[in-house]
Design a protein around this motif. Structure first.
Motif, PDB file in Angstrom:
ATOM      1  N   GLY A 256      25.495  34.428  44.838  1.00 19.26           N
ATOM      2  CA  GLY A 256      26.656  33.848  44.153  1.00 19.26           C
ATOM      3  C   GLY A 256      27.086  34.636  42.940  1.00 19.26           C
ATOM      4  O   GLY A 256      26.596  35.746  42.682  1.00 19.26           O
ATOM      5  N   HIS A 257      28.004  34.023  42.211  1.00 16.25           N
ATOM      6  CA  HIS A 257      28.519  34.567  40.957  1.00 16.25           C
ATOM      7  C   HIS A 257      28.496  33.478  39.909  1.00 16.25           C
ATOM      8  O   HIS A 257      29.187  32.471  40.040  1.00 16.25           O
ATOM      9  N   ARG A 258      27.735  33.737  38.859  1.00 13.70           N
ATOM     10  CA  ARG A 258      27.635  32.764  37.777  1.00 13.70           C
ATOM     11  C   ARG A 258      29.007  32.507  37.138  1.00 13.70           C
ATOM     12  O   ARG A 258      29.425  31.368  36.971  1.00 13.70           O
ATOM     13  N   ASN A 259      29.726  33.577  36.790  1.00 12.97           N
ATOM     14  CA  ASN A 259      31.004  33.412  36.085  1.00 12.97           C
ATOM     15  C   ASN A 259      32.071  32.761  36.961  1.00 12.97           C
ATOM     16  O   ASN A 259      33.010  32.165  36.454  1.00 12.97           O
ATOM     17  N   CYS A 260      31.929  32.902  38.261  1.00 13.42           N
ATOM     18  CA  CYS A 260      32.918  32.301  39.170  1.00 13.42           C
ATOM     19  C   CYS A 260      32.476  30.904  39.607  1.00 13.42           C
ATOM     20  O   CYS A 260      33.169  30.240  40.377  1.00 13.42           O
ATOM     21  N   ASN A 261      31.297  30.470  39.131  1.00  5.09           N
ATOM     22  CA  ASN A 261      30.782  29.146  39.476  1.00  5.09           C
ATOM     23  C   ASN A 261      30.710  28.973  40.997  1.00  5.09           C
ATOM     24  O   ASN A 261      31.086  27.937  41.536  1.00  5.09           O
ATOM     25  N   LEU A 275      31.019  39.137  49.704  1.00 10.40           N
ATOM     26  CA  LEU A 275      32.047  39.162  48.653  1.00 10.40           C
ATOM     27  C   LEU A 275      32.311  37.742  48.157  1.00 10.40           C
ATOM     28  O   LEU A 275      32.386  36.796  48.937  1.00 10.40           O
ATOM     29  N   CYS A 276      32.454  37.626  46.857  1.00 10.55           N
ATOM     30  CA  CYS A 276      32.708  36.323  46.242  1.00 10.55           C
ATOM     31  C   CYS A 276      34.138  35.878  46.580  1.00 10.55           C
ATOM     32  O   CYS A 276      35.086  36.635  46.335  1.00 10.55           O
ATOM     33  N   PRO A 277      34.299  34.680  47.147  1.00 14.44           N
ATOM     34  CA  PRO A 277      35.653  34.247  47.519  1.00 14.44           C
ATOM     35  C   PRO A 277      36.547  33.964  46.297  1.00 14.44           C
ATOM     36  O   PRO A 277      37.761  33.897  46.427  1.00 14.44           O
ATOM     37  N   ARG A 278      35.946  33.845  45.112  1.00 16.71           N
ATOM     38  CA  ARG A 278      36.758  33.547  43.915  1.00 16.71           C
ATOM     39  C   ARG A 278      37.309  34.821  43.280  1.00 16.71           C
ATOM     40  O   ARG A 278      38.442  34.838  42.822  1.00 16.71           O
ATOM     41  N   CYS A 279      36.479  35.902  43.218  1.00 15.35           N
ATOM     42  CA  CYS A 279      36.942  37.108  42.514  1.00 15.35           C
ATOM     43  C   CYS A 279      37.012  38.337  43.426  1.00 15.35           C
ATOM     44  O   CYS A 279      37.515  39.377  43.029  1.00 15.35           O
ATOM     45  N   GLY A 280      36.484  38.213  44.631  1.00 16.75           N
ATOM     46  CA  GLY A 280      36.618  39.305  45.601  1.00 16.75           C
ATOM     47  C   GLY A 280      35.625  40.450  45.445  1.00 16.75           C
ATOM     48  O   GLY A 280      35.653  41.404  46.212  1.00 16.75           O
TER      49      GLY A 280
HETATM   50 ZN   LIG Z   1      33.022  36.112  41.702  1.00 11.45          ZN
END
Ligand SMILES: [Zn+2]
Ligand SMILES: [Zn+2]
Length: 414
Positions: A256-261, A275-280
Protein backbone atom coordinates in the motif's frame (compact mmCIF):
# COMPACT_ATOMS: atom_id res chain seq x y z
CA UNK A 1 12.09 -20.28 31.16
CA UNK A 2 14.20 -17.26 30.20
CA UNK A 3 12.95 -14.55 27.88
CA UNK A 4 15.37 -12.55 25.74
CA UNK A 5 14.86 -9.50 23.54
CA UNK A 6 18.09 -9.18 21.59
CA UNK A 7 17.50 -6.18 19.33
CA UNK A 8 16.98 -2.74 20.87
CA UNK A 9 18.21 0.81 20.37
CA UNK A 10 19.65 3.35 22.80
CA UNK A 11 18.66 7.00 23.16
CA UNK A 12 21.56 7.79 20.82
CA UNK A 13 19.65 6.32 17.87
CA UNK A 14 17.42 8.55 15.75
CA UNK A 15 13.74 8.65 16.67
CA UNK A 16 14.41 6.91 19.98
CA UNK A 17 12.90 7.95 23.31
CA UNK A 18 15.22 9.93 25.60
CA UNK A 19 14.11 7.50 28.32
CA UNK A 20 15.94 4.66 26.58
CA UNK A 21 18.54 4.41 29.35
CA UNK A 22 20.11 1.38 31.02
CA UNK A 23 18.09 1.97 34.21
CA UNK A 24 14.76 2.32 32.41
CA UNK A 25 15.46 -0.68 30.19
CA UNK A 26 16.32 -2.89 33.17
CA UNK A 27 13.33 -1.67 35.22
CA UNK A 28 10.75 -2.12 32.45
CA UNK A 29 12.22 -5.41 31.28
CA UNK A 30 11.53 -6.88 34.74
CA UNK A 31 7.91 -5.72 34.52
CA UNK A 32 7.63 -7.28 31.07
CA UNK A 33 9.08 -10.58 32.32
CA UNK A 34 12.27 -10.40 30.26
CA UNK A 35 15.51 -11.88 31.62
CA UNK A 36 18.03 -10.90 28.94
CA UNK A 37 18.27 -7.74 26.82
CA UNK A 38 20.38 -6.64 23.90
CA UNK A 39 22.20 -3.45 24.84
CA UNK A 40 21.59 -1.83 21.43
CA UNK A 41 24.05 0.51 19.75
CA UNK A 42 27.44 -0.72 21.01
CA UNK A 43 28.89 1.05 17.96
CA UNK A 44 28.00 4.44 19.45
CA UNK A 45 30.99 5.88 21.38
CA UNK A 46 28.98 7.59 24.14
CA UNK A 47 26.57 4.69 24.67
CA UNK A 48 29.53 2.28 24.73
CA UNK A 49 31.22 4.41 27.41
CA UNK A 50 28.03 4.21 29.49
CA UNK A 51 27.79 0.45 28.98
CA UNK A 52 31.41 -0.06 30.02
CA UNK A 53 30.85 1.99 33.14
CA UNK A 54 27.53 0.47 34.19
CA UNK A 55 27.56 -3.20 33.22
CA UNK A 56 29.39 -5.78 35.29
CA UNK A 57 30.48 -9.17 33.95
CA UNK A 58 29.22 -12.03 36.08
CA UNK A 59 29.06 -15.75 35.30
CA UNK A 60 29.63 -15.35 31.57
CA UNK A 61 27.21 -12.51 30.90
CA UNK A 62 26.86 -8.77 31.51
CA UNK A 63 24.54 -7.54 34.25
CA UNK A 64 22.93 -4.35 35.48
CA UNK A 65 20.82 -4.46 38.63
CA UNK A 66 19.87 -8.10 38.11
CA UNK A 67 19.05 -7.72 34.40
CA UNK A 68 21.29 -9.65 32.00
CA UNK A 69 22.61 -7.86 28.91
CA UNK A 70 24.19 -9.05 25.68
CA UNK A 71 26.38 -6.57 23.81
CA UNK A 72 24.38 -5.84 20.67
CA UNK A 73 24.30 -3.37 17.80
CA UNK A 74 22.60 -2.94 14.46
CA UNK A 75 24.40 -1.60 11.41
CA UNK A 76 23.09 -0.63 7.98
CA UNK A 77 25.03 -1.69 4.90
CA UNK A 78 24.45 0.19 1.66
CA UNK A 79 26.29 -1.24 -1.35
CA UNK A 80 25.95 -2.56 -4.88
CA UNK A 81 25.98 -6.26 -5.63
CA UNK A 82 24.91 -8.02 -8.82
CA UNK A 83 24.31 -4.62 -10.45
CA UNK A 84 21.66 -3.66 -7.90
CA UNK A 85 21.67 -1.27 -4.96
CA UNK A 86 21.36 -3.09 -1.60
CA UNK A 87 20.39 -1.71 1.77
CA UNK A 88 20.51 -4.29 4.54
CA UNK A 89 20.36 -4.12 8.32
CA UNK A 90 22.25 -6.65 10.41
CA UNK A 91 22.25 -7.32 14.15
CA UNK A 92 25.62 -8.01 15.78
CA UNK A 93 25.94 -9.90 19.06
CA UNK A 94 29.37 -9.82 20.70
CA UNK A 95 30.85 -11.81 23.60
CA UNK A 96 32.93 -9.07 25.26
CA UNK A 97 33.92 -5.41 25.28
CA UNK A 98 37.24 -6.55 23.85
CA UNK A 99 35.47 -7.96 20.78
CA UNK A 100 33.33 -4.80 20.56
CA UNK A 101 36.46 -2.62 20.56
CA UNK A 102 37.88 -4.65 17.68
CA UNK A 103 34.60 -4.41 15.73
CA UNK A 104 34.55 -0.64 16.24
CA UNK A 105 38.18 -0.35 15.19
CA UNK A 106 37.30 -2.07 11.91
CA UNK A 107 34.21 0.14 11.41
CA UNK A 108 36.31 3.27 11.99
CA UNK A 109 38.32 2.37 8.89
CA UNK A 110 35.07 2.28 6.93
CA UNK A 111 33.26 5.37 8.14
CA UNK A 112 31.77 7.17 11.12
CA UNK A 113 29.75 5.68 13.95
CA UNK A 114 29.13 8.68 16.19
CA UNK A 115 26.18 10.36 14.43
CA UNK A 116 23.57 7.66 15.02
CA UNK A 117 23.10 4.52 17.08
CA UNK A 118 22.59 2.60 13.84
CA UNK A 119 25.43 3.77 11.58
CA UNK A 120 25.58 3.23 7.82
CA UNK A 121 28.57 1.72 5.98
CA UNK A 122 29.34 0.98 2.34
CA UNK A 123 30.77 -2.55 2.51
CA UNK A 124 29.01 -5.83 1.76
CA UNK A 125 27.31 -8.40 3.99
CA UNK A 126 29.95 -10.89 2.80
CA UNK A 127 32.79 -8.67 4.04
CA UNK A 128 30.95 -8.11 7.32
CA UNK A 129 30.80 -11.83 8.08
CA UNK A 130 34.39 -12.36 6.96
CA UNK A 131 35.72 -9.65 9.29
CA UNK A 132 33.50 -10.63 12.25
CA UNK A 133 34.75 -14.22 11.89
CA UNK A 134 38.34 -13.00 11.93
CA UNK A 135 37.71 -11.00 15.15
CA UNK A 136 35.93 -13.76 17.03
CA UNK A 137 34.03 -16.92 16.09
CA UNK A 138 31.73 -16.10 18.99
CA UNK A 139 30.32 -13.01 17.26
CA UNK A 140 26.90 -13.63 15.73
CA UNK A 141 25.72 -11.79 12.60
CA UNK A 142 21.93 -11.94 12.24
CA UNK A 143 20.01 -10.31 9.36
CA UNK A 144 17.50 -7.95 11.00
CA UNK A 145 13.73 -7.89 10.24
CA UNK A 146 14.67 -9.91 7.18
CA UNK A 147 11.54 -9.33 5.04
CA UNK A 148 10.87 -5.61 5.58
CA UNK A 149 10.79 -3.76 2.25
CA UNK A 150 13.52 -1.12 2.72
CA UNK A 151 16.22 -2.73 4.84
CA UNK A 152 15.50 -6.45 5.07
CA UNK A 153 17.85 -9.05 3.59
CA UNK A 154 14.82 -10.35 1.63
CA UNK A 155 13.17 -6.91 1.32
CA UNK A 156 11.22 -6.05 -1.82
CA UNK A 157 13.05 -2.77 -2.49
CA UNK A 158 16.76 -3.52 -2.08
CA UNK A 159 17.14 -7.04 -0.74
CA UNK A 160 18.17 -10.43 -2.09
CA UNK A 161 16.22 -13.54 -3.07
CA UNK A 162 18.29 -15.94 -1.01
CA UNK A 163 20.70 -16.21 1.89
CA UNK A 164 23.42 -17.53 -0.42
CA UNK A 165 22.92 -14.62 -2.85
CA UNK A 166 23.38 -12.19 0.06
CA UNK A 167 26.27 -13.93 1.84
CA UNK A 168 27.93 -16.06 -0.84
CA UNK A 169 30.15 -18.75 0.71
CA UNK A 170 29.87 -16.98 4.08
CA UNK A 171 26.21 -18.08 4.33
CA UNK A 172 27.38 -21.08 6.38
CA UNK A 173 28.19 -18.66 9.22
CA UNK A 174 24.62 -17.33 9.33
CA UNK A 175 22.66 -19.35 11.87
CA UNK A 176 19.62 -17.17 12.47
CA UNK A 177 17.43 -14.47 10.95
CA UNK A 178 15.01 -12.13 12.64
CA UNK A 179 11.41 -12.55 11.49
CA UNK A 180 10.51 -8.91 12.24
CA UNK A 181 7.08 -7.79 13.40
CA UNK A 182 5.40 -8.14 9.98
CA UNK A 183 6.12 -11.85 9.53
CA UNK A 184 5.79 -14.84 11.81
CA UNK A 185 7.44 -18.30 11.71
CA UNK A 186 4.49 -19.83 9.85
CA UNK A 187 5.16 -17.44 6.97
CA UNK A 188 8.95 -18.05 7.07
CA UNK A 189 8.48 -21.84 7.06
CA UNK A 190 7.29 -21.56 3.45
CA UNK A 191 10.91 -20.98 2.37
CA UNK A 192 12.84 -24.25 2.41
CA UNK A 193 16.10 -22.24 2.25
CA UNK A 194 15.43 -21.27 5.90
CA UNK A 195 15.12 -24.87 7.15
CA UNK A 196 18.54 -24.86 8.81
CA UNK A 197 18.18 -21.31 10.08
CA UNK A 198 16.88 -20.40 13.53
CA UNK A 199 14.06 -17.87 13.38
CA UNK A 200 14.51 -15.41 16.21
CA UNK A 201 12.21 -12.60 17.31
CA UNK A 202 13.02 -9.27 18.90
CA UNK A 203 11.28 -5.96 19.44
CA UNK A 204 13.70 -3.55 17.65
CA UNK A 205 12.23 -1.18 20.23
CA UNK A 206 12.80 2.56 20.22
CA UNK A 207 11.31 3.10 23.69
CA UNK A 208 11.71 1.21 26.97
CA UNK A 209 8.02 0.74 27.78
CA UNK A 210 6.56 -2.74 28.21
CA UNK A 211 4.22 -2.39 25.24
CA UNK A 212 7.33 -1.93 23.10
CA UNK A 213 10.23 -3.96 24.56
CA UNK A 214 9.69 -7.70 24.40
CA UNK A 215 6.68 -7.38 22.09
CA UNK A 216 8.64 -10.03 20.22
CA UNK A 217 11.09 -12.20 22.17
CA UNK A 218 12.85 -15.56 22.42
CA UNK A 219 12.18 -18.09 25.17
CA UNK A 220 15.14 -20.23 26.20
CA UNK A 221 15.22 -23.17 28.56
CA UNK A 222 18.78 -22.84 29.86
CA UNK A 223 20.52 -24.41 32.84
CA UNK A 224 22.81 -21.40 33.06
CA UNK A 225 22.13 -18.05 31.46
CA UNK A 226 25.36 -16.91 29.83
CA UNK A 227 26.47 -15.65 26.41
CA UNK A 228 27.88 -18.99 25.34
CA UNK A 229 24.68 -20.93 26.08
CA UNK A 230 22.44 -18.35 24.42
CA UNK A 231 24.55 -18.30 21.25
CA UNK A 232 24.71 -22.09 21.28
CA UNK A 233 20.90 -22.28 21.53
CA UNK A 234 20.54 -19.82 18.65
CA UNK A 235 23.04 -21.72 16.50
CA UNK A 236 21.47 -25.11 17.18
CA UNK A 237 17.80 -24.07 17.03
CA UNK A 238 17.34 -24.92 20.69
CA UNK A 239 14.81 -22.21 21.53
CA UNK A 240 11.79 -23.26 23.62
CA UNK A 241 9.55 -20.95 21.59
CA UNK A 242 9.37 -17.40 20.28
CA UNK A 243 6.90 -14.68 21.18
CA UNK A 244 5.47 -12.94 18.12
CA UNK A 245 2.95 -10.21 17.55
CA UNK A 246 0.38 -11.17 14.91
CA UNK A 247 2.13 -10.39 11.61
CA UNK A 248 -0.84 -8.16 10.64
CA UNK A 249 0.20 -5.90 13.53
CA UNK A 250 3.56 -5.12 11.87
CA UNK A 251 4.10 -1.95 9.86
CA UNK A 252 4.86 -3.70 6.58
CA UNK A 253 2.53 -6.70 6.46
CA UNK A 254 0.54 -5.95 3.29
CA UNK A 255 1.06 -3.63 0.31
CA UNK A 256 0.00 0.00 0.00
CA UNK A 257 0.72 3.69 0.30
CA UNK A 258 0.60 5.40 3.64
CA UNK A 259 0.11 8.91 2.20
CA UNK A 260 -2.64 7.71 -0.12
CA UNK A 261 -4.38 5.86 2.73
CA UNK A 262 -4.55 2.74 0.55
CA UNK A 263 -3.64 -0.86 1.30
CA UNK A 264 -4.36 -4.21 -0.32
CA UNK A 265 -3.49 -7.90 -0.38
CA UNK A 266 -0.71 -9.26 -2.64
CA UNK A 267 -3.39 -10.76 -4.87
CA UNK A 268 -5.04 -7.39 -5.35
CA UNK A 269 -1.63 -5.78 -5.96
CA UNK A 270 -0.99 -8.27 -8.74
CA UNK A 271 -4.20 -7.14 -10.45
CA UNK A 272 -3.09 -3.52 -10.00
CA UNK A 273 0.40 -4.32 -11.35
CA UNK A 274 1.70 -3.09 -7.94
CA UNK A 275 0.56 0.45 -8.78
CA UNK A 276 -1.37 2.50 -6.24
CA UNK A 277 -4.84 3.27 -7.63
CA UNK A 278 -4.83 6.67 -5.86
CA UNK A 279 -1.52 8.12 -7.13
CA UNK A 280 -0.49 5.73 -9.90
CA UNK A 281 3.04 5.08 -8.59
CA UNK A 282 4.51 1.82 -7.27
CA UNK A 283 3.20 0.77 -3.88
CA UNK A 284 5.43 -0.28 -0.98
CA UNK A 285 5.40 -4.04 -1.33
CA UNK A 286 4.97 -5.65 2.07
CA UNK A 287 6.30 -8.74 3.76
CA UNK A 288 3.39 -11.03 2.91
CA UNK A 289 3.79 -10.27 -0.80
CA UNK A 290 7.53 -10.88 -0.64
CA UNK A 291 7.04 -14.23 1.08
CA UNK A 292 4.50 -15.23 -1.59
CA UNK A 293 7.17 -14.44 -4.20
CA UNK A 294 9.96 -16.38 -2.51
CA UNK A 295 7.97 -19.31 -1.04
CA UNK A 296 8.57 -22.77 -2.46
CA UNK A 297 5.98 -24.35 -0.18
CA UNK A 298 2.21 -23.95 0.32
CA UNK A 299 0.66 -21.91 3.09
CA UNK A 300 0.44 -23.78 6.39
CA UNK A 301 3.54 -25.96 5.87
CA UNK A 302 5.31 -26.81 9.15
CA UNK A 303 8.90 -28.16 8.99
CA UNK A 304 9.81 -31.18 11.14
CA UNK A 305 12.04 -29.48 13.69
CA UNK A 306 10.26 -26.13 13.75
CA UNK A 307 10.53 -24.06 16.96
CA UNK A 308 6.97 -23.32 18.18
CA UNK A 309 5.74 -19.77 18.71
CA UNK A 310 3.10 -17.88 20.63
CA UNK A 311 1.30 -14.98 19.02
CA UNK A 312 0.60 -12.17 21.49
CA UNK A 313 -0.37 -8.49 21.37
CA UNK A 314 1.15 -6.41 24.25
CA UNK A 315 -1.01 -6.14 27.38
CA UNK A 316 -1.38 -2.33 27.40
CA UNK A 317 -2.83 -2.48 23.91
CA UNK A 318 -5.32 -5.14 24.97
CA UNK A 319 -6.45 -3.06 27.95
CA UNK A 320 -6.64 0.05 25.76
CA UNK A 321 -8.82 -1.74 23.21
CA UNK A 322 -11.06 -3.31 25.86
CA UNK A 323 -11.63 -0.03 27.70
CA UNK A 324 -11.62 2.35 24.73
CA UNK A 325 -8.76 4.34 26.32
CA UNK A 326 -5.38 5.37 24.91
CA UNK A 327 -2.43 2.96 25.27
CA UNK A 328 -0.48 5.50 27.35
CA UNK A 329 -3.51 6.77 29.33
CA UNK A 330 -3.67 6.81 33.13
CA UNK A 331 -6.57 4.38 33.13
CA UNK A 332 -4.64 1.77 31.14
CA UNK A 333 -1.56 2.24 33.36
CA UNK A 334 -3.65 1.69 36.53
CA UNK A 335 -5.23 -1.52 35.27
CA UNK A 336 -1.89 -2.69 33.88
CA UNK A 337 -0.17 -2.17 37.25
CA UNK A 338 -2.92 -4.06 39.09
CA UNK A 339 -2.34 -7.05 36.84
CA UNK A 340 1.46 -6.89 37.22
CA UNK A 341 1.14 -6.65 41.03
CA UNK A 342 -1.05 -9.74 41.07
CA UNK A 343 0.74 -11.94 38.49
CA UNK A 344 4.35 -10.71 38.67
CA UNK A 345 5.04 -9.84 35.02
CA UNK A 346 3.33 -9.09 31.73
CA UNK A 347 4.39 -12.41 30.21
CA UNK A 348 2.78 -14.32 33.07
CA UNK A 349 -0.46 -12.35 32.56
CA UNK A 350 -0.40 -12.91 28.79
CA UNK A 351 0.71 -16.55 28.84
CA UNK A 352 -0.42 -18.14 32.10
CA UNK A 353 -3.02 -16.29 34.20
CA UNK A 354 -6.33 -18.18 34.48
CA UNK A 355 -9.53 -16.35 33.56
CA UNK A 356 -10.97 -16.81 37.08
CA UNK A 357 -7.84 -15.25 38.59
CA UNK A 358 -7.85 -12.40 36.09
CA UNK A 359 -11.44 -11.64 37.16
CA UNK A 360 -10.30 -11.00 40.74
CA UNK A 361 -8.31 -8.01 39.40
CA UNK A 362 -10.02 -6.74 36.24
CA UNK A 363 -13.48 -6.93 34.65
CA UNK A 364 -14.80 -9.48 32.15
CA UNK A 365 -14.00 -7.55 28.96
CA UNK A 366 -10.28 -7.28 29.82
CA UNK A 367 -10.08 -10.89 31.01
CA UNK A 368 -11.77 -12.00 27.79
CA UNK A 369 -9.43 -10.10 25.53
CA UNK A 370 -6.38 -11.51 27.40
CA UNK A 371 -7.70 -15.05 26.85
CA UNK A 372 -8.65 -14.37 23.21
CA UNK A 373 -5.16 -12.97 22.63
CA UNK A 374 -3.60 -16.18 23.99
CA UNK A 375 -5.89 -18.28 21.82
CA UNK A 376 -5.06 -16.29 18.69
CA UNK A 377 -8.63 -15.09 18.22
CA UNK A 378 -8.10 -11.33 17.94
CA UNK A 379 -8.82 -9.50 14.71
CA UNK A 380 -6.25 -7.06 13.42
CA UNK A 381 -6.48 -4.68 10.47
CA UNK A 382 -3.17 -5.33 8.71
CA UNK A 383 -0.39 -2.74 8.75
CA UNK A 384 1.23 -1.41 5.56
CA UNK A 385 3.85 1.11 4.36
CA UNK A 386 4.91 2.13 7.88
CA UNK A 387 1.42 2.09 9.43
CA UNK A 388 0.97 -0.33 12.35
CA UNK A 389 -1.88 -2.85 12.21
CA UNK A 390 -4.85 -2.04 14.41
CA UNK A 391 -6.44 -4.33 16.95
CA UNK A 392 -10.23 -4.26 16.57
CA UNK A 393 -12.63 -5.51 19.24
CA UNK A 394 -16.37 -5.64 18.68
CA UNK A 395 -17.10 -3.78 21.91
CA UNK A 396 -15.14 -0.68 21.02
CA UNK A 397 -15.48 -0.54 17.26
CA UNK A 398 -16.12 2.89 15.82
CA UNK A 399 -18.30 3.13 12.68
CA UNK A 400 -15.32 3.90 10.43
CA UNK A 401 -13.41 0.96 11.90
CA UNK A 402 -16.34 -1.32 11.11
CA UNK A 403 -16.24 -0.17 7.50
CA UNK A 404 -12.48 -0.67 7.37
CA UNK A 405 -12.80 -4.08 8.93
CA UNK A 406 -15.42 -5.12 6.38
CA UNK A 407 -13.02 -4.13 3.65
CA UNK A 408 -10.34 -6.27 5.29
CA UNK A 409 -12.46 -9.27 6.21
CA UNK A 410 -11.97 -10.65 2.73
CA UNK A 411 -8.27 -9.79 2.93
CA UNK A 412 -7.80 -11.78 6.08
CA UNK A 413 -9.20 -14.90 4.44
CA UNK A 414 -6.58 -15.38 1.74
ZN1 LIG B 1 -0.29 6.14 -3.73
ZN1 LIG C 1 16.78 -2.17 11.30
Amino acid sequence: MHFADLHLHSHYSRAVSQNMTIEELARNAKIKGLDILGTGDFTHPLWLTELKKRLSFENGIYDFDGMKFILQAEIALVYTQGGKGRRIHHILLAPSFDAVDQINEFLDKKGRRDYDGRPIFGFSSIELVEVMQSISQDIEVIPAHSFTPWFGMFGSMSGFDSLSECFGDKAKHIHATETGLSSDPLMNWRLSQLDNITLISNSDSHSPYPHRIGREANAFDLKEVNYENIIDAIRKKKLAFTVEVSPEYGKYHIDGHRNCNFSCSPQESAKLKNLCPRCGTKMTIGVLHRIEELADRPEGFVPKDAVPYKSLIPLSELIAAATGSGVVSKKVAQLYNLLIDRFGSEFSVLLNAERADLLTVVGGPIADVIISNREGKLKIIPGYDGVYGKLVLNEVQQPEQTAAKKKFTTLRDF
